[in-house]
Design an enzyme around this catalytic site. Sequence first.
Site, PDB file in Angstrom:
ATOM      1  N   ASP A 195       0.843  -1.195   0.000  1.00 34.96           N
ATOM      2  CA  ASP A 195       0.000   0.000   0.000  1.00 34.96           C
ATOM      3  C   ASP A 195       0.879   1.245   0.000  1.00 34.96           C
ATOM      4  OD1 ASP A 195      -2.307   1.865   0.963  1.00 34.96           O
ATOM      5  OD2 ASP A 195      -3.281  -0.085   0.731  1.00 34.96           O
ATOM      6  N   HIS A 206      -3.621   6.014   3.647  1.00 37.80           N
ATOM      7  CA  HIS A 206      -4.429   4.850   3.284  1.00 37.80           C
ATOM      8  C   HIS A 206      -3.850   3.555   3.838  1.00 37.80           C
ATOM      9  CE1 HIS A 206      -6.072   1.758   0.466  1.00 37.80           C
ATOM     10  NE2 HIS A 206      -7.156   2.523   0.507  1.00 37.80           N
ATOM     11  N   SER A 209     -11.470  -1.023  -0.541  1.00 40.25           N
ATOM     12  CA  SER A 209     -10.214  -1.116   0.207  1.00 40.25           C
ATOM     13  C   SER A 209     -10.469  -1.582   1.634  1.00 40.25           C
ATOM     14  CB  SER A 209      -9.510   0.249   0.241  1.00 40.25           C
ATOM     15  OG  SER A 209      -9.021   0.607  -1.010  1.00 40.25           O
TER      16      SER A 209
END
Length: 434
Positions: free
Chosen positions: A204, A233, A384
């Site tokens: 990520d 994120h 996600s």
Amino acid sequence: MKRRLPWIIFSACFVLMMTSLVWLMVESRRSPALVVTASPSISRKPPATTQMPQPRPLSVPRQPDAAPAGASAAPAIATLNVPGSLPNEALLTFRTPEALAAFRDRASALGLEVLGYDLKLRSARIRFRDTSGLESDLNAHADDYTHVGPNYLVRIPGLPEPTAQPDTANAGGREPLRSQGLDMIGAAANRSGWGQGITVAVIDSGIAAHPSLKDAQITHIDLVNDGSAMNGHGTAMASLIAGNSESVGGVAPAAKLLDIRVADTHGDSNTALLSSAIVKATDLGARVINISLGSAGSSPVLEEAVRYAQSRNVLIVAAAGNEQQSSLSMPAGMPGVLSVGAVDATGTQAYFSNSGPGLTLAAPGVGIVSGYAENKLVIGSGTSQATAITSGVVASLLARGYYGPNIIPLLTRTAKPLSASKEAVGAGLIQITK
């Protein structure tokens, strides 16, 4: 004498003829024979021109339908600079590591910049001003190559604007959970030991320090390495997998995290980095690989990286994507990948969640509370979040002794059926196996 004259004439002619014949044979050996040469070619088919925005197009032969017996197949050539790819970049794959090494030695002389390479995947990421150098090398070293194609942009998916009415492709779910959705998947229990001994790779944007992860065991690897601030994120995904606080409770808080940063501050990455990260995560002992990002296109390099992980019983969990499309993002759309869509608090397919053949299942993904960079808490939505929750479930099952290749069949068999089609929510809503 008159009777012998014809025999004398005949004998003289015969000697003269034989002498001429011998002279011709000698001269033919002295003179070079006429040799017809053919220019080297990558395939037996006529060259196909790949359209490029540069002044000079990449004009190279495409792979033939069948290679001649005993000959190497010609390399497959895909169009470069397509939508969704990095401009003026190409991803090359070679038949052997030695062929890759030889290409690296001659690349600069061809006007090609090698931005990165992976020996295990026999791949190189290059940048070019025009395609003449690549064209020349393809024709000169055709047997070294297996594929030439674009380097696709891989990014953290954003969210489209909600529609006023449920759209035809998605059910329109938007009711937030305002939690991690643990009740919804049957994980409201003491989970302090869940995931013990299992390493989950989070490929990520990097994992920052956060109160929800203060007790987590995290190994950090930065493949971006540009010195820029991390996008939050990756921290959010890590907290949903292994968070252990009152604010954020991950599904498998005892799992170890392998943080592999491939996305920059803006959440952007590419196929080359993602593929190398999958191989690295596998080699470093990850049992689960969480990929809460994706691309619009596939690549032989990414496909080989996924197969490499799968051959070692590593389970890849990937987001379906948030584009309201009828196809899955990559690598979620690849065979054997546990692809995850999102549902809201009512179990309705999220309005943004991609549908498509091969979707494995769905998980909570609307209004999910998670950690974030700079010690923040956020409420976010996306496939996600659904993917990270699913990775936590997989880690908990592995820690309980379930065999990796059996986990996808188990989760699809025990999923809670939903009213939407399989292309929208797969087998249904993921549930913790009792």
